[in-house]
Design an enzyme around this catalytic site. Structure first.
Site, PDB file in Angstrom:
ATOM      1  N   GLY A  94     -25.092 -43.613 -29.180  1.00  0.00           N
ATOM      2  CA  GLY A  94     -24.391 -44.768 -29.725  1.00  0.00           C
ATOM      3  C   GLY A  94     -24.575 -45.903 -29.237  1.00  0.00           C
ATOM      4  N   CYS A  95     -23.889 -46.934 -30.177  1.00  0.00           N
ATOM      5  CA  CYS A  95     -24.011 -48.395 -29.710  1.00  0.00           C
ATOM      6  C   CYS A  95     -23.360 -48.495 -28.504  1.00  0.00           C
ATOM      7  CB  CYS A  95     -23.608 -49.244 -30.987  1.00  0.00           C
ATOM      8  SG  CYS A  95     -21.755 -48.525 -31.733  1.00  0.00           S
ATOM      9  N   TYR A  96     -21.860 -47.983 -28.299  1.00  0.00           N
ATOM     10  CA  TYR A  96     -21.227 -48.505 -27.167  1.00  0.00           C
ATOM     11  C   TYR A  96     -21.924 -47.608 -25.850  1.00  0.00           C
ATOM     12  CZ  TYR A  96     -17.259 -50.245 -29.965  1.00  0.00           C
ATOM     13  OH  TYR A  96     -16.387 -50.869 -30.849  1.00  0.00           O
TER      14      TYR A  96
END
EC number: 1.2.1.38
Length: 334
Positions: free
Chosen positions: A153-155
């Site tokens: 995921g991005c985070y």
């Protein structure tokens, strides 16, 4: 040349994949697809994303049967919803494709995780076992032979790149959980219209407090608990994370710098700051994660920035593909 299919090409991350794959010297796009029910079916990708006009003017083809698109395809990028990837990935694997999944459908090897955080029952525990987590800088050996790559995921990408060398190096006092305050641009919520993402509504607001699915993803892959609070910012793209940690007694600024340098000195898509901390504007539109830090006594603050659609999605997916097939890691990215 690797015949490459991009599924879910109409979205923001999908469009970035189209751009990267189109200019990749070892990949050729066989088709761009969307779901059969999509309002975008039949439209040109360049009509939805005009930055591609005159570069990629391919139609978005409706896909209802994987068999119509999997023949002679080597690589599949799934820029699709979690449940959709869950259903499609096994079919493409069965057809002999190498699958890079940008959703969360195969990131955590725990079926209960999907029931709790994603709201569906995972039907493929054997694929959860086989999937390689595509945190590219840390999983090169496994990526070399993987057929199902779960792009982080991005985070979690920015958080793990910041914390993993510090935790593995034994520098942090983990009795005080690292606190991750992260802010993302609105593109992180996807292209579909929603009141909460509209121009007049978006502000700066935390969301998913104590419930966001990226918290357990971060914790599982770090092997350490964290407190994670995401925020939605009033800008289109990019992520900035400010991470507060406690150092073990006696750990110095120089030791932190040394551990980060040893981890990323030869990693082309992680840029370390010798002085100061990164700003979001310096990574938007680029495939890098920038990391800087400051130390005061036993307190450490790490700041990481990335483009959520690139290093947090499409660029990392292509980076993983480059590693998997033995190309230069930055091929088509910079």
């Amino acid at each position: 040349m690797l015949n490459t299919l991009i599924v879910g090409a109409s979205g923001y991350a999908g469009a970035e994949l189209v751009s990267y794959v189109n200019r990749h010297p070892h990949m050729t796009i066989t088709a761009l697809t969307v779901s059969a029910q999509s309002n975008d079916a039949g439209k040109l990708i360049s009509d939805l994303h005009p930055q591609l006009k005159g570069i990629v003017d391919l139609p978005l083809q409706p896909m209802s049967d994987v068999r119509d698109f999997s023949a002679d395809v080597d690589v599949v990028f799934l820029a699709t919803a979690h449940e959709v990837s869950h259903d499609l990935a096994p079919q493409f694997l069965q057809a002999g494709c190498v699958v890079f999944d940008l959703s969360g459908a195969f990131r955590v090897n725990d079926r209960a995780f999907y029931e709790k955080y994603y709201g569906f029952t995972h039907q493929y525990p054997e694929l959860l076992e086989q999937a390689v987590y595509g945190l590219a800088e840390w999983n090169v050996d496994k990526l070399n032979t993987a057929n199902l790559i779960a792009v982080p995921g991005c985070y979690p990408t920015a958080a793990q790149l910041s914390l993993k060398p510090l935790i593995d190096g034994g520098l942090l006092d983990l009795t005080q959980w690292p606190v991750i305050n992260a802010t993302s641009g609105v593109s992180g919520a996807g292209r579909k219209a929603a009141i909460s993402n509209s121009f007049c509504e978006v502000s700066l607001q935390p969301y998913g407090v104590f419930t966001h699915r990226h918290q357990p993803e971060i914790a599982v892959h770090l092997g350490a608990e964290v407190i994670f609070t995401p925020h939605l910012g009033n800008f289109p793209r990019g992520i900035l994370e400010t991470i507060t940690c406690r150092l073990k007694a006696g750990v110095t600024h120089a030791q932190v710098a040394d551990v980060l340098q040893k981890a990323y000195g030869d990693k082309p898509l992680v840029r370390l700051y010798d002085k100061g901390v990164p700003a979001l504007k310096n990574v938007v539109g680029l495939p890098f994660c920038d990391i800087g830090f400051a130390v005061q006594g036993e307190h450490l603050i790490v700041v990481a920035t990335e483009d959520n659609l690139l290093k947090g999605a499409a660029a990392q997916a292509v980076q993983c593909a480059n590693i998997r097939f033995g190309f230069a890691e930055t091929q088509s990215l910079i």
